[in-house]
Design a protein around this motif. Structure first.
Motif, PDB file in Angstrom:
ATOM      1  N   SER A   3       0.811  -1.223   0.000  1.00 19.42           N
ATOM      2  CA  SER A   3       0.000   0.000   0.000  1.00 19.42           C
ATOM      3  C   SER A   3       0.841   1.269   0.000  1.00 19.42           C
ATOM      4  CB  SER A   3      -0.942  -0.005   1.213  1.00 19.42           C
ATOM      5  OG  SER A   3      -0.217   0.299   2.383  1.00 19.42           O
ATOM      6  N   LEU A   4       2.173   1.131   0.209  1.00 22.73           N
ATOM      7  CA  LEU A   4       3.040   2.319   0.144  1.00 22.73           C
ATOM      8  C   LEU A   4       3.047   2.917  -1.255  1.00 22.73           C
ATOM      9  CD1 LEU A   4       6.209   1.025   2.095  1.00 22.73           C
ATOM     10  CD2 LEU A   4       4.579   2.759   2.905  1.00 22.73           C
ATOM     11  N   ASP A  19      11.694   9.096   2.387  1.00 21.73           N
ATOM     12  CA  ASP A  19      11.141   7.836   2.912  1.00 21.73           C
ATOM     13  C   ASP A  19      11.868   7.332   4.154  1.00 21.73           C
ATOM     14  OD1 ASP A  19       9.203   7.566   0.832  1.00 21.73           O
ATOM     15  OD2 ASP A  19      10.849   7.035  -0.524  1.00 21.73           O
ATOM     16  N   ARG A  20      12.592   8.219   4.794  1.00 23.09           N
ATOM     17  CA  ARG A  20      13.406   7.772   5.932  1.00 23.09           C
ATOM     18  C   ARG A  20      12.556   7.075   7.015  1.00 23.09           C
ATOM     19  NH1 ARG A  20      18.988   9.355   7.316  1.00 23.09           N
ATOM     20  NH2 ARG A  20      19.335   8.796   9.479  1.00 23.09           N
ATOM     21  N   ARG A  55      12.178   1.645   9.933  1.00 22.49           N
ATOM     22  CA  ARG A  55      11.433   0.643  10.705  1.00 22.49           C
ATOM     23  C   ARG A  55      11.763  -0.736  10.160  1.00 22.49           C
ATOM     24  NH1 ARG A  55       5.714   1.721   9.508  1.00 22.49           N
ATOM     25  NH2 ARG A  55       6.484   3.346   8.110  1.00 22.49           N
ATOM     26  N   GLU A  56      11.638  -1.758  11.000  1.00 22.76           N
ATOM     27  CA  GLU A  56      11.855  -3.102  10.489  1.00 22.76           C
ATOM     28  C   GLU A  56      10.564  -3.642   9.890  1.00 22.76           C
ATOM     29  OE1 GLU A  56      11.961  -6.585  12.770  1.00 22.76           O
ATOM     30  OE2 GLU A  56      13.510  -7.538  11.563  1.00 22.76           O
ATOM     31  N   SER A 100      11.639  -5.677   0.936  1.00 27.68           N
ATOM     32  CA  SER A 100      12.944  -5.017   0.863  1.00 27.68           C
ATOM     33  C   SER A 100      12.835  -3.725   0.080  1.00 27.68           C
ATOM     34  CB  SER A 100      13.983  -5.940   0.223  1.00 27.68           C
ATOM     35  OG  SER A 100      14.169  -7.084   1.022  1.00 27.68           O
ATOM     36  N   PHE A 101      13.776  -2.825   0.352  1.00 33.78           N
ATOM     37  CA  PHE A 101      13.743  -1.502  -0.251  1.00 33.78           C
ATOM     38  C   PHE A 101      15.036  -1.229  -1.006  1.00 33.78           C
ATOM     39  CE2 PHE A 101      11.361  -0.927   3.881  1.00 33.78           C
ATOM     40  CZ  PHE A 101      10.092  -1.002   3.317  1.00 33.78           C
TER      41      PHE A 101
END
Lengths: 568, 568
Positions: free
Chosen positions: A413-414, A447-448, A453-454, A460-461
């Motif tokens: 959903s991001l 997007d920090r 956050r875990e 993965s980003f």
């Protein structure tokens, strides 16, 4: 000599060679393993796979029996295989006070037995656990959702390796001072002063192991065996979703202890129902003096803040980070990363989450690649690895619980997904929930909040940065603040690798460099690689090092004159 | 090579033999000391006593200079010799943030220097501190009130021994894993996997030493040197009443560090005025990662509860206990106990407080003695030991502060005194406050509230019990609950000694047996005797053992393929 006394001595003598070898391996840190990792019949015997599966099946839908266990009645933790069926096993119910009273009553003979005997008994327990590897593999497979071969290896021999490593450290640590010593101090006049001294290792007190849902044995054994060998009884509190692998281990431990003439209540199973919260109750009890925990950062920090009477060893969560600077094996790097992200659907505390890549491009043997191109290529590598459903199931395993699935939905959903997660059908279990990894493309500044956050699970980003220098800064800052279990770097430049090593020392995290082949950042080898470190907030302990065992016991001393001449 | 780099290497090579010998001594636990304990000119040189005293006198009534020390201005801690004159020394003033910033800025080069270099520098510091033993002895004498010979020994060579012991443990602990290792894992098919690994010890962070009024160097050095050698900068916060001995030590440390090319701010002196409470401010600062403390139970427990970001090592207070069962050397036992109670007026964390004696009598070579008779005889032994004022002054030293004197008055007001405390005139210093020990006679049940508190100073209780069995029960219960730094037993029966050893293991305290001669329960020898133990509430650490050093650093790892073949 009573029979059990000779059994005790026998056990130490029987395992002395492997104990010595284990102690040497931990010091040399070359490859060594006492427990073969291959689930092969040529190693474990023709009948082992079949018998292990039968033992597992025979245990379903009935009470798990632990002879002489304290407490009364049974408890149903509601274990459910991630492959789609309830286990239906009930376990002995024991109250906190009952468990601790039984554990304390068992302690004195264990203390008086000394480090050698305790190490021998522990080695025998691991030896018998190894013989039950197939049974435990099925139990791990059907509680954690790990693919079967991984459940065998990580839940069996690799977990046993970590257990033996803890035995070796705990045993050796107690031998650092002699059992007795003579002290002779010259005097300016007359005879020297001569004192005889005794040094006795004494356990800290009852140990509590709070185990996790995903690696009950691998993460559980080190604390259990470190505490046991240093003279402490252990209460094992499994996650309600993964009781069976530890219940089998506890049963074996109790059998060996009883055969050696010790009180089996040196190892107690404290099963809880899903709605119960007994870990918190045990953890602050004055009689609990050691806590080992693997799980969420929130509860880990709660334990560190509240279990003040205990030595607390935690493995929590962090931001596992990859810094990509350059490579001369682009395909190998992508294959390696794709496997790291896919193994057990990223449900490992060691799975990379944040991949920092120069936004405008980095050099490879296939030309310069931008962060966007890299993210797309990583997606293709994932597609290739997971294209065949049967092979994909053997890599991904199943999603362990709804929390992971919900997090995956939230990541989707991001709206930054470049490679979406997809369901995979399990060839054997239609009700199993399988998911491939999601890859999202993030900005280091905007997007920090997201990537600090875990996101436990297959999320993965790829974070595009201004430069490798900036990537290393972000790595240093975020890991120092939020922690990490693993870190890795890809570079063809020795200068960059040196800078990455420096950044890793500053951040306080272990570093893997240029993994293109059959070694993955999410795997550590017992006796050679440290797993975790208290140098960053993700963990309060390393598996296993001297600091992991040194606080579990005290060396107490007595002294007297060797001779009445000392009276002068 | 810059000059300081060769200095660093030189220092390790210069002290290598003593470091190796120290490491071996700690393992063998026979007598060994690198620093002669005799304040003799044949050892320290003809001029040493005079020069030491001159150096001390020259420092009075002026600012203490520390080149390049952070901060600005000066602070007057108001040091006053217990022998009756103000010291008048002022010290550099430094704010908490200034001190921590300077310490952090000094850290990286110290980390990168590695354990050998750090151990060599620390050994050189101790070597030069040893050369300043007479100066430090005067400083200890006139801040703590210790009698001069004791100030020389306990504040000088014995403290240096404990420092070197900490250096040895800290150095060895970092060598338990190799700096590099090659890992070769056979593969079922093809070449083995080969990885090269590096292991780097990294300090935890800034260390804080909160020192005490009575033993600033003896209790301060272990933590300071353990932290320094494991890669951490150290902020030394002395007790406002005993700054000078540590200021001299810090000055020497900074000189050696600077000569070796390191930032002298690796060791910072944080002096405070008497009304300031900077220890608490430092202790909870996020940058302070290690705290060593010696002092009151109240502040020790506060630190343990509140300095959550730090590894905390405390030495607090407890109920030092003697169990008297029987003796074949009654006079020797009384002499030994009388000296233990008198030395430095009982102002030692190790002085016996509770003496448990069978009320109705115990066998001795002088016939059966009741508790009352024993208490009277102990009083006579004290009278004999302290009958001559000059000799008494050399044993008692001076009362360190008003708190001790007030406690003595309170003990007298209990109305149970069998041997009153008395003033003694010092032959040289008429304003010094000297007091002999008070002995009171208590009941184990009615007076439990009295003897289960610590009465720091020259206050001891003879407690008449029903039997030695009951004495051992009281010993076990009270020490387990309230802690103790020392315990001792007198018995001619091996069975009773064995029962006392068992009780000491249960209580968690070190035990001395049948001390009739020249060894005293309040003294421990570095490299052989442990001082304190976290096994009971009186302390959170032992001086020195592996647990005292293992948590001060982390071993961080990096790994890479040894060969591109590893990519397959």
């Amino acid at each position: 000599m009573p029979e059990h006394v000779s059994t005790r001595t026998d056990l130490f003598e029987r395992h002395r060679e492997v104990l010595d070898r284990a102690a040497r391996a931990a010091v040399e840190r070359d490859y060594w393993s006492p427990f073969p990792e291959s689930p092969s019949t040529s190693v474990y015997g023709e009948e082992a796979p079949k018998r292990g599966e039968e033992a597992f099946r025979a245990q379903l839908d009935r009470p798990f029996v632990l002879d002489g266990h304290p407490g009364s009645g049974t408890v149903d933790p509601g274990e459910k295989s991630p492959y789609g069926f309830p286990l239906g096993v009930t376990y002995p119910r024991v109250g906190v006070d009952e468990a601790l009273a039984a554990a304390k009553a068992a302690t004195r003979a264990w203390r008086d037995a000394g480090p050698d005997t305790r190490a021998g008994v522990a080695a025998e327990i691991l030896h018998r656990i190894n013989a039950a590897s197939f049974e435990i593999a099925h139990a791990v497979h059907h509680t954690t959702g790990q693919p079967f071969v991984m459940a065998f290896q990580a839940g069996g021999p690799h977990a046993q390796d970590r257990g033996m490593e803890a035995v070796a450290y705990a045993w050796q640590e107690q031998l650092r001072h002699p059992a007795t010593a003579r002290w002779t101090k010259p005097q300016r006049k007359g005879d020297p002063l001569v004192m005889d001294k005794k040094f006795t290792p004494v356990g800290r007190g009852v140990a509590l192991t709070v185990a996790c849902n995903t690696f009950p044995t691998w993460n559980g054994y080190p604390g259990i065996f470190a505490s046991l060998v240093t003279g402490n009884p252990v209460v094992v509190k499994p996650h309600a979703g993964a009781v069976l692998p530890l219940a089998i281990s506890v049963r074996i431990a109790r059998e060996v202890l009883a055969e050696a003439g010790f009180d089996p209540n040196l190892v107690i199973l404290a099963t809880e129902a899903p709605e119960e919260r007994t870990a918190a109750e045990y953890a602050v009890h004055p009689d609990v003096r050691i806590v080992d925990f693997t799980g969420s950062t929130a509860f880990g920090e709660w334990l560190e803040a509240n279990a003040r009477q205990a030595a607390v060893y935690t493995e929590k969560a962090g931001l596992n980070t990859v810094v990509v600077d350059s490579t001369d094996d682009y395909a190998g790097m992508l294959r390696n990363l794709a496997f790291s992200l896919s193994l057990y659907s990223g449900q490992m505390c060691t799975t990379p989450q944040n991949i920092l890549v120069p936004r405008d491009g980095f050099p490879t043997d296939r030309g310069t690649k931008t962060a966007d191109e890299f993210a797309a290529d990583l997606g293709q590598a994932l597609d290739k690895l997971l294209g065949d459903p049967a092979r994909a199931a053997g890599t991904l395993g199943a999603i362990v619980n709804d929390g992971v699935r919900d997090r995956l939905d939230k990541a989707a959903s991001l709206g930054r997904t470049v490679r979406p997660s997809a369901p995979v059908e399990h060839p054997e279990y239609p009700d199993a929930v399988l998911r491939t990894p999601l890859v999202a493309r993030l900005d280091p500044d905007a997007d920090r909040d997201t990537y600090t956050r875990e996101w436990f699970g297959p999320v993965s980003f790829v974070i595009g940065t201004d430069s490798t220098g900036r990537s290393l800064e972000i790595f240093r800052e975020t890991v120092r603040e939020h922690g990490a279990m693993t870190a890795s770097v890809y570079s063809t430049s020795e200068e960059v690798l040196a800078a990455a090593e420096e950044a890793a020392l500053d951040a306080g995290v272990h570093l893997s460099e240029n993994l293109h082949g059959a070694v993955f950042v999410n795997q550590t080898a017992a006796f050679s690689d440290f797993h975790g470190t208290p140098a960053n907030p993700a963990a309060g302990a390393a598996l296993t090092d001297p600091a992991f065992v040194a606080g579990r016991f005290f060396t107490l001393q007595s002294r007297r004159h060797a001779d009445p001449a000392g009276r002068q």
